[in-house]
Design a protein around this motif. Structure first.
Motif, PDB file in Angstrom:
ATOM      1  N   LEU A   1       0.819  -1.207   0.000  1.00  0.00           N
ATOM      2  CA  LEU A   1       0.000   0.000   0.000  1.00  0.00           C
ATOM      3  C   LEU A   1       0.856   1.263   0.000  1.00  0.00           C
ATOM      4  CD1 LEU A   1      -2.805  -1.208   2.372  1.00  0.00           C
ATOM      5  CD2 LEU A   1      -3.164  -0.295   0.070  1.00  0.00           C
ATOM      6  N   LYS A   2       0.363   2.269  -0.696  1.00  0.00           N
ATOM      7  CA  LYS A   2       1.029   3.547  -0.844  1.00  0.00           C
ATOM      8  C   LYS A   2       0.148   4.651  -0.272  1.00  0.00           C
ATOM      9  CE  LYS A   2       3.015   2.024  -5.258  1.00  0.00           C
ATOM     10  NZ  LYS A   2       3.122   2.318  -6.711  1.00  0.00           N
ATOM     11  N   PRO A   3       0.743   5.774   0.125  1.00  0.00           N
ATOM     12  CA  PRO A   3      -0.079   6.879   0.626  1.00  0.00           C
ATOM     13  C   PRO A   3      -1.167   7.316  -0.347  1.00  0.00           C
ATOM     14  CG  PRO A   3       2.205   7.265   1.175  1.00  0.00           C
ATOM     15  CD  PRO A   3       2.183   6.048   0.289  1.00  0.00           C
ATOM     16  N   GLU A   4      -0.905   7.234  -1.641  1.00  0.00           N
ATOM     17  CA  GLU A   4      -1.900   7.634  -2.617  1.00  0.00           C
ATOM     18  C   GLU A   4      -3.084   6.673  -2.703  1.00  0.00           C
ATOM     19  OE1 GLU A   4       1.851   6.531  -5.132  1.00  0.00           O
ATOM     20  OE2 GLU A   4       1.415   7.324  -3.130  1.00  0.00           O
ATOM     21  N   ASP A   5      -3.006   5.528  -2.019  1.00  0.00           N
ATOM     22  CA  ASP A   5      -4.149   4.634  -1.920  1.00  0.00           C
ATOM     23  C   ASP A   5      -5.148   5.095  -0.866  1.00  0.00           C
ATOM     24  OD1 ASP A   5      -3.220   2.748  -3.879  1.00  0.00           O
ATOM     25  OD2 ASP A   5      -1.863   1.913  -2.370  1.00  0.00           O
ATOM     26  N   THR A   6      -4.797   6.088  -0.083  1.00  0.00           N
ATOM     27  CA  THR A   6      -5.686   6.591   0.958  1.00  0.00           C
ATOM     28  C   THR A   6      -6.975   7.114   0.342  1.00  0.00           C
ATOM     29  OG1 THR A   6      -3.867   7.151   2.453  1.00  0.00           O
ATOM     30  CG2 THR A   6      -5.950   8.294   2.786  1.00  0.00           C
ATOM     31  N   ALA A   7      -8.101   6.589   0.809  1.00  0.00           N
ATOM     32  CA  ALA A   7      -9.401   6.959   0.266  1.00  0.00           C
ATOM     33  C   ALA A   7     -10.484   6.243   1.051  1.00  0.00           C
ATOM     34  CB  ALA A   7      -9.503   6.580  -1.218  1.00  0.00           C
ATOM     35  N   VAL A   8     -11.714   6.636   0.798  1.00  0.00           N
ATOM     36  CA  VAL A   8     -12.855   5.847   1.219  1.00  0.00           C
ATOM     37  C   VAL A   8     -13.149   4.850   0.103  1.00  0.00           C
ATOM     38  CG1 VAL A   8     -15.282   5.843   1.876  1.00  0.00           C
ATOM     39  CG2 VAL A   8     -13.787   7.699   2.629  1.00  0.00           C
ATOM     40  N   TYR A   9     -13.202   3.584   0.456  1.00  0.00           N
ATOM     41  CA  TYR A   9     -13.428   2.522  -0.509  1.00  0.00           C
ATOM     42  C   TYR A   9     -14.883   2.068  -0.425  1.00  0.00           C
ATOM     43  CZ  TYR A   9      -8.494   2.126  -1.632  1.00  0.00           C
ATOM     44  OH  TYR A   9      -7.222   2.378  -2.068  1.00  0.00           O
ATOM     45  N   TYR A  10     -15.537   2.036  -1.586  1.00  0.00           N
ATOM     46  CA  TYR A  10     -16.948   1.684  -1.678  1.00  0.00           C
ATOM     47  C   TYR A  10     -17.123   0.385  -2.445  1.00  0.00           C
ATOM     48  CZ  TYR A  10     -17.816   6.553  -0.361  1.00  0.00           C
ATOM     49  OH  TYR A  10     -17.847   7.763   0.286  1.00  0.00           O
ATOM     50  N   CYS A  11     -17.925  -0.485  -1.909  1.00  0.00           N
ATOM     51  CA  CYS A  11     -18.301  -1.706  -2.599  1.00  0.00           C
ATOM     52  C   CYS A  11     -19.475  -1.430  -3.528  1.00  0.00           C
ATOM     53  CB  CYS A  11     -18.673  -2.774  -1.575  1.00  0.00           C
ATOM     54  SG  CYS A  11     -19.198  -4.348  -2.275  1.00  0.00           S
ATOM     55  N   HIS A  12     -19.461  -2.072  -4.685  1.00  0.00           N
ATOM     56  CA  HIS A  12     -20.536  -1.938  -5.660  1.00  0.00           C
ATOM     57  C   HIS A  12     -20.958  -3.315  -6.154  1.00  0.00           C
ATOM     58  CE1 HIS A  12     -21.755  -1.876  -9.970  1.00  0.00           C
ATOM     59  NE2 HIS A  12     -22.601  -0.966  -9.510  1.00  0.00           N
ATOM     60  N   ALA A  13     -22.247  -3.468  -6.390  1.00  0.00           N
ATOM     61  CA  ALA A  13     -22.758  -4.712  -6.951  1.00  0.00           C
ATOM     62  C   ALA A  13     -23.858  -4.418  -7.948  1.00  0.00           C
ATOM     63  CB  ALA A  13     -23.276  -5.644  -5.859  1.00  0.00           C
ATOM     64  N   ASN A  14     -23.800  -5.090  -9.084  1.00  0.00           N
ATOM     65  CA  ASN A  14     -24.873  -5.063 -10.065  1.00  0.00           C
ATOM     66  C   ASN A  14     -25.692  -6.329  -9.855  1.00  0.00           C
ATOM     67  OD1 ASN A  14     -25.650  -5.893 -13.223  1.00  0.00           O
ATOM     68  ND2 ASN A  14     -26.003  -3.752 -12.674  1.00  0.00           N
ATOM     69  N   VAL A  15     -26.947  -6.166  -9.436  1.00  0.00           N
ATOM     70  CA  VAL A  15     -27.736  -7.258  -8.885  1.00  0.00           C
ATOM     71  C   VAL A  15     -29.025  -7.450  -9.663  1.00  0.00           C
ATOM     72  CG1 VAL A  15     -28.980  -8.089  -6.848  1.00  0.00           C
ATOM     73  CG2 VAL A  15     -26.809  -6.874  -6.579  1.00  0.00           C
ATOM     74  N   ARG A  16     -29.338  -8.710  -9.975  1.00  0.00           N
ATOM     75  CA  ARG A  16     -30.682  -9.066 -10.399  1.00  0.00           C
ATOM     76  C   ARG A  16     -31.418  -9.542  -9.150  1.00  0.00           C
ATOM     77  NH1 ARG A  16     -33.282 -10.045 -15.119  1.00  0.00           N
ATOM     78  NH2 ARG A  16     -31.309  -9.990 -16.304  1.00  0.00           N
ATOM     79  N   ASP A  17     -32.468  -8.809  -8.767  1.00  0.00           N
ATOM     80  CA  ASP A  17     -33.163  -9.150  -7.545  1.00  0.00           C
ATOM     81  C   ASP A  17     -34.214 -10.224  -7.795  1.00  0.00           C
ATOM     82  OD1 ASP A  17     -35.134  -6.042  -7.434  1.00  0.00           O
ATOM     83  OD2 ASP A  17     -35.447  -7.876  -8.593  1.00  0.00           O
ATOM     84  N   VAL A  18     -34.916 -10.592  -6.736  1.00  0.00           N
ATOM     85  CA  VAL A  18     -35.883 -11.678  -6.839  1.00  0.00           C
ATOM     86  C   VAL A  18     -37.080 -11.302  -7.695  1.00  0.00           C
ATOM     87  CG1 VAL A  18     -35.194 -12.719  -4.675  1.00  0.00           C
ATOM     88  CG2 VAL A  18     -36.998 -10.994  -4.681  1.00  0.00           C
ATOM     89  N   TYR A  19     -37.262 -10.018  -7.977  1.00  0.00           N
ATOM     90  CA  TYR A  19     -38.312  -9.571  -8.886  1.00  0.00           C
ATOM     91  C   TYR A  19     -37.792  -9.439 -10.319  1.00  0.00           C
ATOM     92  CZ  TYR A  19     -40.120  -8.428  -4.304  1.00  0.00           C
ATOM     93  OH  TYR A  19     -40.518  -8.492  -2.983  1.00  0.00           O
ATOM     94  N   LEU A  20     -36.571  -9.911 -10.555  1.00  0.00           N
ATOM     95  CA  LEU A  20     -35.915  -9.947 -11.856  1.00  0.00           C
ATOM     96  C   LEU A  20     -35.544  -8.565 -12.372  1.00  0.00           C
ATOM     97  CD1 LEU A  20     -37.912 -12.819 -13.592  1.00  0.00           C
ATOM     98  CD2 LEU A  20     -35.913 -12.947 -12.091  1.00  0.00           C
ATOM     99  N   ARG A  21     -35.411  -7.611 -11.488  1.00  0.00           N
ATOM    100  CA  ARG A  21     -34.956  -6.284 -11.850  1.00  0.00           C
ATOM    101  C   ARG A  21     -33.445  -6.202 -11.676  1.00  0.00           C
ATOM    102  NH1 ARG A  21     -38.843  -3.069  -7.757  1.00  0.00           N
ATOM    103  NH2 ARG A  21     -37.522  -4.370  -6.399  1.00  0.00           N
ATOM    104  N   VAL A  22     -32.776  -5.551 -12.597  1.00  0.00           N
ATOM    105  CA  VAL A  22     -31.331  -5.360 -12.521  1.00  0.00           C
ATOM    106  C   VAL A  22     -31.057  -3.952 -12.012  1.00  0.00           C
ATOM    107  CG1 VAL A  22     -29.151  -5.361 -13.771  1.00  0.00           C
ATOM    108  CG2 VAL A  22     -30.933  -7.003 -14.377  1.00  0.00           C
ATOM    109  N   ARG A  23     -30.366  -3.875 -10.889  1.00  0.00           N
ATOM    110  CA  ARG A  23     -30.102  -2.586 -10.267  1.00  0.00           C
ATOM    111  C   ARG A  23     -28.703  -2.552  -9.669  1.00  0.00           C
ATOM    112  NH1 ARG A  23     -35.802  -1.006  -7.163  1.00  0.00           N
ATOM    113  NH2 ARG A  23     -37.056  -0.865  -9.084  1.00  0.00           N
ATOM    114  N   ASP A  24     -28.200  -1.347  -9.472  1.00  0.00           N
ATOM    115  CA  ASP A  24     -26.894  -1.129  -8.876  1.00  0.00           C
ATOM    116  C   ASP A  24     -27.038  -0.733  -7.412  1.00  0.00           C
ATOM    117  OD1 ASP A  24     -26.350   0.095 -11.989  1.00  0.00           O
ATOM    118  OD2 ASP A  24     -24.928  -1.368 -11.169  1.00  0.00           O
TER     119      ASP A  24
END
Length: 120
Positions: free
Chosen positions: A85-108
């Motif tokens: 790790l480097k100082p320039e890696d300093t940040a808030v890290y966010y998880c993301h998922a592209n999901v097909r839900d049980v109603y068959l909708r695709v959402r982020d």
């Protein structure tokens, strides 16, 4: 709805390592792709690493060879192992998922973010 819960952030010295985890839960039928994004103070959010349901990965150039993204489909969880790790890696890290839900909708969906600070 779907919730993403992140963990593993913290303070580490340059050259150190951290492993971030993100677990998805809720009305999930299938998760197409997952990834990690980060936002440093005063900067735009950028994509760090992504992984498809089939295990295809992509990384921003600045982390190639240092970060490794993986996922456990049985647990609906994505990880990123961050080494050298480097100082320039300093940040808030966010998880993301592209999901097909049980109603068959695709959402982020996005996690709340976890702070990674690399400093001596």
């Amino acid at each position: 709805q779907v919730q993403l819960v992140e963990s593993g952030g913290g303070l580490v010295q340059p050259g150190g390592s951290l492993r971030l985890s993100c677990a998805a839960s809720g009305s999930i039928f299938f998760i197409n792709a997952m990834g990690w994004y980060r936002q440093a103070p005063g900067q735009e959010r950028e994509s760090v690493a992504t992984i498809t349901s089939g295990g295809i990965t992509d990384y921003v150039d600045s982390v190639k060879g240092r970060f490794t993204i993986s996922r456990d489909n049985a647990k609906n969880t994505v990880y990123v192992q961050m080494n050298s790790l480097k100082p320039e890696d300093t940040a808030v890290y966010y998880c993301h998922a592209n999901v097909r839900d049980v109603y068959l909708r695709v959402r982020d969906y996005w996690g709340q973010g976890t702070q990674v600070t690399v400093s001596s």
